[in-house]
Design an enzyme around this catalytic site. Structure first.
Site, PDB file in Angstrom:
ATOM      1  N   CYS A 171       1.026  -1.304  -0.327  1.00  0.00           N
ATOM      2  CA  CYS A 171      -0.037  -0.326   0.288  1.00  0.00           C
ATOM      3  C   CYS A 171       1.109   1.253  -0.129  1.00  0.00           C
ATOM      4  O   CYS A 171       0.154   2.437   0.162  1.00  0.00           O
ATOM      5  CB  CYS A 171      -0.338   0.323   1.090  1.00  0.00           C
ATOM      6  SG  CYS A 171      -2.098  -1.560   1.203  1.00  0.00           S
ATOM      7  N   HIS A 296      -3.425   7.746   5.871  1.00  0.00           N
ATOM      8  CA  HIS A 296      -3.941   6.747   5.550  1.00  0.00           C
ATOM      9  C   HIS A 296      -4.904   5.697   6.024  1.00  0.00           C
ATOM     10  O   HIS A 296      -5.379   5.420   4.920  1.00  0.00           O
ATOM     11  CB  HIS A 296      -2.380   5.910   5.992  1.00  0.00           C
ATOM     12  CG  HIS A 296      -2.305   4.339   5.343  1.00  0.00           C
ATOM     13  ND1 HIS A 296      -2.224   4.527   4.297  1.00  0.00           N
ATOM     14  CD2 HIS A 296      -1.829   3.149   5.523  1.00  0.00           C
ATOM     15  CE1 HIS A 296      -1.915   2.805   3.782  1.00  0.00           C
ATOM     16  NE2 HIS A 296      -2.248   2.099   4.405  1.00  0.00           N
ATOM     17  N   GLU A 307      -0.915   5.332  13.797  1.00  0.00           N
ATOM     18  CA  GLU A 307      -1.074   6.027  13.246  1.00  0.00           C
ATOM     19  C   GLU A 307      -1.878   7.544  14.393  1.00  0.00           C
ATOM     20  O   GLU A 307      -0.818   8.787  13.903  1.00  0.00           O
ATOM     21  CB  GLU A 307      -2.384   5.717  11.706  1.00  0.00           C
ATOM     22  CG  GLU A 307      -1.618   7.190  11.073  1.00  0.00           C
ATOM     23  CD  GLU A 307      -2.584   7.496   9.296  1.00  0.00           C
ATOM     24  OE1 GLU A 307      -2.012   8.333   8.550  1.00  0.00           O
ATOM     25  OE2 GLU A 307      -2.798   5.916   9.208  1.00  0.00           O
ATOM     26  N   LYS A 325     -10.570   7.013   2.905  1.00  0.00           N
ATOM     27  CA  LYS A 325     -10.846   6.293   2.542  1.00  0.00           C
ATOM     28  C   LYS A 325     -11.909   5.461   2.392  1.00  0.00           C
ATOM     29  O   LYS A 325     -12.529   4.059   2.028  1.00  0.00           O
ATOM     30  CB  LYS A 325      -9.897   4.394   3.904  1.00  0.00           C
ATOM     31  CG  LYS A 325      -8.782   4.900   3.365  1.00  0.00           C
ATOM     32  CD  LYS A 325      -7.970   3.914   2.433  1.00  0.00           C
ATOM     33  CE  LYS A 325      -6.499   4.161   2.232  1.00  0.00           C
ATOM     34  NZ  LYS A 325      -5.544   4.979   2.295  1.00  0.00           N
ATOM     35  N   HIS A 330      -9.773   0.909   0.140  1.00  0.00           N
ATOM     36  CA  HIS A 330      -8.779   1.219  -0.045  1.00  0.00           C
ATOM     37  C   HIS A 330      -7.779   0.844  -1.734  1.00  0.00           C
ATOM     38  O   HIS A 330      -7.870  -0.853  -1.214  1.00  0.00           O
ATOM     39  CB  HIS A 330      -8.145   0.181   1.162  1.00  0.00           C
ATOM     40  CG  HIS A 330      -7.092   0.272   1.884  1.00  0.00           C
ATOM     41  ND1 HIS A 330      -5.373   1.072   0.831  1.00  0.00           N
ATOM     42  CD2 HIS A 330      -5.302  -0.177   2.762  1.00  0.00           C
ATOM     43  CE1 HIS A 330      -4.384   1.085   0.917  1.00  0.00           C
ATOM     44  NE2 HIS A 330      -4.410  -0.190   2.543  1.00  0.00           N
ATOM     45  N   PHE A 388       1.943  -3.126   4.778  1.00  0.00           N
ATOM     46  CA  PHE A 388       2.318  -4.120   5.036  1.00  0.00           C
ATOM     47  C   PHE A 388       3.903  -4.635   5.475  1.00  0.00           C
ATOM     48  O   PHE A 388       4.540  -3.421   4.042  1.00  0.00           O
ATOM     49  CB  PHE A 388       1.649  -5.854   4.310  1.00  0.00           C
ATOM     50  CG  PHE A 388       0.302  -5.735   4.477  1.00  0.00           C
ATOM     51  CD1 PHE A 388      -0.809  -5.200   5.364  1.00  0.00           C
ATOM     52  CD2 PHE A 388      -0.098  -6.987   3.857  1.00  0.00           C
ATOM     53  CE1 PHE A 388      -1.701  -5.479   5.877  1.00  0.00           C
ATOM     54  CE2 PHE A 388      -1.856  -7.228   4.024  1.00  0.00           C
ATOM     55  CZ  PHE A 388      -1.730  -6.832   5.399  1.00  0.00           C
TER      56      PHE A 388
END
Length: 410
Positions: A171, A296, A307, A325, A330, A388
């Protein structure tokens, strides 16, 4: 210490997502707090009837059933159709053509991010194999079934001959594309660069995230106390970077890899903070100069928690922040570039996105998170992309003084 970046101008940018095609559609969604998420079961993008087995929502882009034009039929797949749709908005292809004429096609680089590229086409082939005992006829182009499929197609479609790179770091992919392109320009290997990201819906993605127990059965709620996980979306987002000052600018970028866990973020957010520090240092700015933070914000419990801790630790209460999002889902490898588009729109329009679907804000984020759209004239914007494997990227955009609607910053 990292050195300060020379100015890199964002000459053009565009996107297509579940919200529509082009900057106007995305700004309209921001202004009206509109979501493009719809139930998975209402769609068929190659995984029916399995889609009926999974209760979730997705951000699907309509109109991808039309094959690519004949000159590029050897690149035809859903992901490249999405890229083609994305390129045809906001005069983007004309801007790239002008850059190629000005600098030479061999001096315009191409750096794109994708987490799955054309894997949907590979899935289709294996489905036919299972049903018929043999693969369907394929174009004489083995690269169609590789991660570089996206970049190979876009380079051919745009007629570019400069350095071409595909970045696949989950991502953070298309956020890192901006950083890689900046290096190519700074090192004199290119005078301009087309950057961006494209990822499309496919079975591997939807059911893969479901297997990780990360998919929400309802529209996702970033930074909500009742959040249940992510919704997968698809998008194509592009920008044209050129050497020089003025207008919209990429002022800083930061990258790190904390390698804490295959899928879970470092609980202390050290890698994310290192990327933020790097972006601020390269822009020559303190955290207090940031007028808006594009989060994010995937709506998973762990990602949003880490975050949130970072934002509380590094920014003053009242600094506007939001996640988009809930509007797009996403978009994985395209998320960094799509976040850049929302950030650039905020700089140009003076309207900061809200966090759609979120109602009960995490207590620590109450001083920061904007639930609805917020009129605010800002000069500096940070956009986060955390992936990830602990791959982190932070982009910092700005607008030259006197060329926008004004600024919120000191």
């Amino acid at each position: 210490m990292t050195s300060r970046l020379s100015p890199v101008r964002v000459s053009a940018y565009t996107a297509v997502s579940a919200l529509g095609a082009g900057k106007t559609a995305h700004l309209d969604a921001v202004v009206h707090g509109r979501s493009g998420l719809t139930p998975l079961g209402a769609h068929d993008f190659g995984i029916a009837p399995m889609a009926q087995m999974l209760d979730t929502w997705v951000g699907r882009v309509p109109g991808l059933e039309v094959p690519l034009p004949k000159p590029w039929a050897h690149w035809d797949c859903r992901n490249n159709r999405l890229a083609w749709l994305g390129l045809q908005n906001d005069g983007f292809m004309c801007a790239v053509r002008h850059a190629a004429e000005q600098h030479g096609a061999h001096r315009v680089a191409l750096v794109l991010g994708s987490s799955t590229a054309s894997i949907g086409a590979t899935e289709d082939g294996y489905k036919v194999l299972a049903q018929c005992g043999e693969f369907p006829p394929q174009p004489a182009n083995p690269a169609l079934h590789t991660l570089h499929s996206l970049t190979g197609f876009v380079q051919e479609a745009l007629g570019l001959r400069g350095p071409a790179q595909t970045i696949s770091t989950a991502c953070s992919s298309s956020a890192k594309a901006f950083a890689s392109a900046e290096r190519l320009i700074r090192l004199g290997l290119a005078d301009a660069a087309v950057v961006g990201g494209v990822d499309s819906l496919c079975g591997s993605v939807v059911f893969g995230f479901h297997a990780l127990q990360l998919v929400s059965p309802e529209p996702c709620r970033p930074f909500d106390t009742r959040r249940q996980g992510i919704n997968i979306g698809e998008a194509a987002a592009f920008a044209l970077l050129e050497r020089g000052a003025g207008g919209l600018q990429l002022l800083g970028c930061g990258e790190s890899s904390d390698a804490h866990h295959l899928s879970a973020p470092d609980p202390k957010g050290q890698g994310a903070e290192a990327a933020l520090d790097q972006a601020l240092s390269r822009a020559g700015l303190p955290a207090s100069a940031i007028g808006y933070i594009h989060l994010h914000g995937t709506a998973t419990p762990k990602n949003d928690d880490v975050e949130a801790q970072l934002i509380v630790r590094r920014f003053a209460p009242g600094t506007p922040a939001s996640s988009t999002k809930g509007m797009t889902g996403h978009t994985l490898g395209a998320a960094g570039a799509l976040g850049a588009v929302f950030s650039l729109l905020a700089l140009e329009s003076g309207v900061l996105p809200g966090t759609v679907n979120t109602a009960s804000v995490e207590p620590g984020m109450v001083p920061f998170l904007r639930v609805g759209p917020t009129p605010a004239r800002v000069r500096h914007v940070v956009s986060n992309a955390f992936a990830f494997g602990g791959s982190n990227s932070v982009l910092l955009f700005g607008q030259a003084s006197g060329q926008g609607p004004g600024d919120r910053d000191a």
